[in-house]
Design a protein around this motif. Structure first.
Motif, PDB file in Angstrom:
ATOM      1  N   GLN B  22      22.733  -4.344  -2.014  1.00 17.12           N
ATOM      2  CA  GLN B  22      21.411  -3.648  -2.444  1.00 17.12           C
ATOM      3  C   GLN B  22      20.608  -4.580  -2.856  1.00 17.12           C
ATOM      4  O   GLN B  22      20.561  -5.909  -3.132  1.00 17.12           O
ATOM      5  CB  GLN B  22      22.144  -2.924  -3.767  1.00 17.12           C
ATOM      6  CG  GLN B  22      22.818  -3.746  -4.839  1.00 17.12           C
ATOM      7  CD  GLN B  22      23.948  -3.174  -5.368  1.00 17.12           C
ATOM      8  OE1 GLN B  22      24.337  -2.298  -5.492  1.00 17.12           O
ATOM      9  NE2 GLN B  22      24.909  -4.393  -5.842  1.00 17.12           N
ATOM     10  N   GLY B  23      19.312  -3.975  -3.382  1.00 16.22           N
ATOM     11  CA  GLY B  23      18.048  -4.781  -3.769  1.00 16.22           C
ATOM     12  C   GLY B  23      17.322  -4.010  -4.523  1.00 16.22           C
ATOM     13  O   GLY B  23      17.377  -2.557  -4.133  1.00 16.22           O
ATOM     14  N   SER B  24      16.606  -4.561  -5.550  1.00 13.86           N
ATOM     15  CA  SER B  24      15.746  -3.572  -6.367  1.00 13.86           C
ATOM     16  C   SER B  24      14.503  -4.483  -6.723  1.00 13.86           C
ATOM     17  O   SER B  24      14.654  -5.834  -6.870  1.00 13.86           O
ATOM     18  CB  SER B  24      16.668  -3.000  -7.783  1.00 13.86           C
ATOM     19  OG  SER B  24      16.573  -4.114  -8.542  1.00 13.86           O
ATOM     20  N   SER B  25      13.527  -3.843  -7.165  1.00 10.90           N
ATOM     21  CA  SER B  25      12.484  -4.440  -7.676  1.00 10.90           C
ATOM     22  C   SER B  25      11.913  -3.418  -8.701  1.00 10.90           C
ATOM     23  O   SER B  25      11.641  -2.221  -8.432  1.00 10.90           O
ATOM     24  CB  SER B  25      11.477  -4.680  -6.457  1.00 10.90           C
ATOM     25  OG  SER B  25      10.395  -4.680  -6.751  1.00 10.90           O
ATOM     26  N   VAL B  26      11.298  -4.078  -9.899  1.00 10.09           N
ATOM     27  CA  VAL B  26      10.495  -3.706 -10.731  1.00 10.09           C
ATOM     28  C   VAL B  26       9.006  -3.931 -10.936  1.00 10.09           C
ATOM     29  O   VAL B  26       8.786  -5.048 -10.994  1.00 10.09           O
ATOM     30  CB  VAL B  26      11.075  -3.361 -12.154  1.00 10.09           C
ATOM     31  CG1 VAL B  26      10.457  -2.733 -13.043  1.00 10.09           C
ATOM     32  CG2 VAL B  26      12.600  -3.028 -12.193  1.00 10.09           C
ATOM     33  N   LEU B  54       3.466   0.273  -4.263  1.00  9.88           N
ATOM     34  CA  LEU B  54       4.771   0.852  -4.183  1.00  9.88           C
ATOM     35  C   LEU B  54       5.360   0.165  -2.677  1.00  9.88           C
ATOM     36  O   LEU B  54       6.552  -0.237  -2.619  1.00  9.88           O
ATOM     37  CB  LEU B  54       4.830   2.156  -4.054  1.00  9.88           C
ATOM     38  CG  LEU B  54       4.910   2.586  -5.618  1.00  9.88           C
ATOM     39  CD1 LEU B  54       4.511   4.047  -5.633  1.00  9.88           C
ATOM     40  CD2 LEU B  54       6.248   2.578  -6.163  1.00  9.88           C
ATOM     41  N   HIS B  55       4.549   0.144  -1.860  1.00 10.97           N
ATOM     42  CA  HIS B  55       4.833  -0.247  -0.298  1.00 10.97           C
ATOM     43  C   HIS B  55       5.413  -2.010  -0.634  1.00 10.97           C
ATOM     44  O   HIS B  55       6.390  -2.079  -0.283  1.00 10.97           O
ATOM     45  CB  HIS B  55       3.577  -0.402   0.423  1.00 10.97           C
ATOM     46  CG  HIS B  55       3.899  -0.885   1.859  1.00 10.97           C
ATOM     47  ND1 HIS B  55       4.763   0.121   2.829  1.00 10.97           N
ATOM     48  CD2 HIS B  55       3.522  -2.043   2.475  1.00 10.97           C
ATOM     49  CE1 HIS B  55       4.751  -0.608   3.870  1.00 10.97           C
ATOM     50  NE2 HIS B  55       4.072  -1.849   3.892  1.00 10.97           N
ATOM     51  N   GLU B  56       4.473  -2.787  -1.324  1.00 14.47           N
ATOM     52  CA  GLU B  56       4.842  -4.039  -1.567  1.00 14.47           C
ATOM     53  C   GLU B  56       6.098  -4.187  -2.149  1.00 14.47           C
ATOM     54  O   GLU B  56       7.299  -5.139  -1.981  1.00 14.47           O
ATOM     55  CB  GLU B  56       3.789  -4.859  -2.341  1.00 14.47           C
ATOM     56  CG  GLU B  56       2.832  -5.293  -1.462  1.00 14.47           C
ATOM     57  CD  GLU B  56       1.632  -5.693  -2.364  1.00 14.47           C
ATOM     58  OE1 GLU B  56       2.010  -6.039  -3.767  1.00 14.47           O
ATOM     59  OE2 GLU B  56       0.453  -5.775  -2.045  1.00 14.47           O
ATOM     60  N   SER B  57       6.682  -3.264  -3.330  1.00 10.44           N
ATOM     61  CA  SER B  57       7.571  -3.278  -4.184  1.00 10.44           C
ATOM     62  C   SER B  57       8.760  -2.877  -3.395  1.00 10.44           C
ATOM     63  O   SER B  57       9.822  -3.784  -3.471  1.00 10.44           O
ATOM     64  CB  SER B  57       7.399  -2.388  -5.000  1.00 10.44           C
ATOM     65  OG  SER B  57       8.275  -2.337  -6.014  1.00 10.44           O
ATOM     66  N   ARG B  58       8.400  -1.910  -2.243  1.00 13.13           N
ATOM     67  CA  ARG B  58       9.613  -1.418  -1.461  1.00 13.13           C
ATOM     68  C   ARG B  58      10.053  -2.545  -0.345  1.00 13.13           C
ATOM     69  O   ARG B  58      11.415  -2.917  -0.161  1.00 13.13           O
ATOM     70  CB  ARG B  58       9.300  -0.516  -0.702  1.00 13.13           C
ATOM     71  CG  ARG B  58      10.444   0.656  -0.360  1.00 13.13           C
ATOM     72  CD  ARG B  58       9.900   1.907   0.087  1.00 13.13           C
ATOM     73  NE  ARG B  58       9.793   2.759  -1.346  1.00 13.13           N
ATOM     74  CZ  ARG B  58       9.046   3.666  -1.859  1.00 13.13           C
ATOM     75  NH1 ARG B  58       7.908   3.813  -0.946  1.00 13.13           N
ATOM     76  NH2 ARG B  58       9.278   4.345  -2.746  1.00 13.13           N
ATOM     77  N   GLU B  59       9.056  -3.407  -0.033  1.00 18.02           N
ATOM     78  CA  GLU B  59       9.340  -4.521   0.959  1.00 18.02           C
ATOM     79  C   GLU B  59      10.399  -5.682   0.209  1.00 18.02           C
ATOM     80  O   GLU B  59      11.185  -6.218   0.848  1.00 18.02           O
ATOM     81  CB  GLU B  59       8.012  -4.935   1.712  1.00 18.02           C
ATOM     82  CG  GLU B  59       7.774  -4.389   2.765  1.00 18.02           C
ATOM     83  CD  GLU B  59       6.377  -4.808   3.444  1.00 18.02           C
ATOM     84  OE1 GLU B  59       5.736  -5.822   2.912  1.00 18.02           O
ATOM     85  OE2 GLU B  59       5.921  -4.330   4.416  1.00 18.02           O
ATOM     86  N   SER B  83      15.879   4.735  -3.363  1.00 16.20           N
ATOM     87  CA  SER B  83      15.482   5.637  -4.598  1.00 16.20           C
ATOM     88  C   SER B  83      14.228   5.117  -5.685  1.00 16.20           C
ATOM     89  O   SER B  83      14.291   3.737  -5.541  1.00 16.20           O
ATOM     90  CB  SER B  83      16.984   5.811  -5.035  1.00 16.20           C
ATOM     91  OG  SER B  83      17.091   4.990  -6.266  1.00 16.20           O
ATOM     92  N   THR B  84      13.751   5.797  -6.060  1.00 16.68           N
ATOM     93  CA  THR B  84      12.518   5.761  -6.948  1.00 16.68           C
ATOM     94  C   THR B  84      12.811   6.095  -8.169  1.00 16.68           C
ATOM     95  O   THR B  84      13.189   7.053  -8.442  1.00 16.68           O
ATOM     96  CB  THR B  84      11.107   5.887  -6.412  1.00 16.68           C
ATOM     97  OG1 THR B  84      11.090   5.720  -4.829  1.00 16.68           O
ATOM     98  CG2 THR B  84      10.093   5.335  -7.064  1.00 16.68           C
ATOM     99  N   SER B  85      12.605   5.055  -9.393  1.00 14.95           N
ATOM    100  CA  SER B  85      12.434   5.991 -10.485  1.00 14.95           C
ATOM    101  C   SER B  85      11.508   5.183 -11.471  1.00 14.95           C
ATOM    102  O   SER B  85      11.414   4.174 -11.438  1.00 14.95           O
ATOM    103  CB  SER B  85      13.909   6.012 -11.205  1.00 14.95           C
ATOM    104  OG  SER B  85      14.540   4.627 -11.120  1.00 14.95           O
ATOM    105  N   SER B  86      10.727   6.154 -12.223  1.00 16.29           N
ATOM    106  CA  SER B  86       9.742   5.428 -13.245  1.00 16.29           C
ATOM    107  C   SER B  86      10.500   5.512 -14.380  1.00 16.29           C
ATOM    108  O   SER B  86      10.735   6.238 -15.077  1.00 16.29           O
ATOM    109  CB  SER B  86       8.835   6.389 -13.370  1.00 16.29           C
ATOM    110  OG  SER B  86       9.061   7.703 -14.006  1.00 16.29           O
ATOM    111  N   ALA B  91       5.315   1.812 -14.800  1.00 18.44           N
ATOM    112  CA  ALA B  91       6.231   0.849 -13.973  1.00 18.44           C
ATOM    113  C   ALA B  91       7.282   1.673 -13.215  1.00 18.44           C
ATOM    114  O   ALA B  91       7.786   2.660 -13.985  1.00 18.44           O
ATOM    115  CB  ALA B  91       7.001  -0.141 -14.977  1.00 18.44           C
ATOM    116  N   ALA B  92       7.437   1.243 -11.932  1.00 16.05           N
ATOM    117  CA  ALA B  92       8.349   1.993 -11.376  1.00 16.05           C
ATOM    118  C   ALA B  92       9.699   1.071 -10.587  1.00 16.05           C
ATOM    119  O   ALA B  92       8.981  -0.195 -10.247  1.00 16.05           O
ATOM    120  CB  ALA B  92       7.698   2.705 -10.128  1.00 16.05           C
ATOM    121  N   GLU B  93      10.720   1.483 -10.678  1.00 21.22           N
ATOM    122  CA  GLU B  93      11.830   0.609  -9.956  1.00 21.22           C
ATOM    123  C   GLU B  93      12.141   1.349  -8.625  1.00 21.22           C
ATOM    124  O   GLU B  93      12.120   2.388  -8.429  1.00 21.22           O
ATOM    125  CB  GLU B  93      13.175   0.825 -10.917  1.00 21.22           C
ATOM    126  CG  GLU B  93      14.086  -0.336 -10.342  1.00 21.22           C
ATOM    127  CD  GLU B  93      15.416  -0.020 -10.328  1.00 21.22           C
ATOM    128  OE1 GLU B  93      15.611   1.205 -10.443  1.00 21.22           O
ATOM    129  OE2 GLU B  93      16.302  -0.740 -10.333  1.00 21.22           O
TER     130      GLU B  93
END
Lengths: 150, 108
Positions: B22-26, B54-59, B83-86, B91-93
């Motif tokens: 997994q990977g995540s980014s906030v 959000l695109h950068e964050s997803r990358e 999956s996305t959650s605010s 801020a969004a994760e």
């Protein structure tokens, strides 16, 4: 009194600019969809297993906001309940735009099919205007490309 | 590294399953951009600054997932989900996860 005036101005601006922007957007979506129909996106989970294709993840996303007029109307609608057309068109536009962007990415890779398309919708209202809906739609799937195009 | 949200890779066999990676980014938005988006909000339409963010964050989340998969010796990640959650206003994760596997004959 001033508050009321500001609201009226915002609603009027939202009505004129929002409607114009939406009509333009819908028109462009329909145009691009007609072109992109040659690249089918489907929800199937099992791709053809004939060894002809290789695959890659593609995605497209869009963040879209409602205009002030629509938010205002939707707020009134909330009192009585029922169908809120203002939000329906917003989400419809966002989903179709996201899929179009996904297809564009797939097309630039030379894909022929997109499998297992999933949508993801989230509300990301910002620090300001907490009551204004800002919606993100992300569409992703697996593009199948023929080996020769690699 | 092959990434796909299908359960199989066409024409290739899974030799070994290595479990979930997994990977995540906030990410938070730049305040200036937030104000600009607020103005844009009045008239509706796309908020390009947020789309890019959000695109950068997803990358970034995806590259973290790939890093993890590489560190355990996988050469593909299958069945990827986003999956996305605010978390809070502004801020969004982004969270991305999938199954790390080893595939055979990746040479071709």
């Amino acid at each position: 009194m001033e508050q009321l005036l500001i609201t009226i101005v915002l609603v009027a601006l939202g009505y004129f600019f929002g409607r114009r922007a939406e009509n333009k957007h819908i028109k462009s979506i329909i145009e691009r969809e007609a072109v992109m129909n040659q690249l089918p996106a489907m929800a199937g989970r099992f791709p053809p297993q004939n060894g002809k294709y290789h695959q890659q993840l593609v995605s497209g996303s869009v963040v879209i906001a409602n205009d002030y007029f629509k938010t205002f109307v939707a707020g009134l609608r909330n009192l009585f309940g029922g169908k809120i057309t203002a939000y329906e068109t917003l989400l419809d536009r966002a989903r179709r735009e996201a899929v179009l962007r996904m297809k564009q990415e797939a097309q630039s890779l030379g894909a022929e099919l997109i499998f297992n398309v999933k949508y993801e919708t989230s509300n990301i209202s910002g620090q300001y205007n907490k009551r204004m809906p800002v919606i993100e739609v992300h569409a992703y799937g697996t593009a199948l490309m023929e080996y020769s195009t690699k | 590294m092959f990434i796909s949200n299908l359960e199989i890779m066409t024409g290739k066999k899974v030799i070994k399953h290595l479990g979930l990676v997994q990977g995540s980014s906030v990410r938070a938005k730049h305040a200036g951009k937030d104000i600009m988006a607020g103005i844009k909000n009045m008239f509706g339409g796309e908020l390009k600054a947020y789309t890019e963010l959000l695109h950068e964050s997803r990358e970034e989340a995806t590259s973290r997932m790939i890093e993890q998969a590489e560190s355990i010796g996988a050469n593909a990640v299958l069945n990827v989900r986003y999956s996305t959650s605010s978390i809070t206003a502004g801020a969004a994760e982004i969270y991305v996860y999938g199954t790390a596997v080893i595939l055979d004959n990746l040479g071709d």
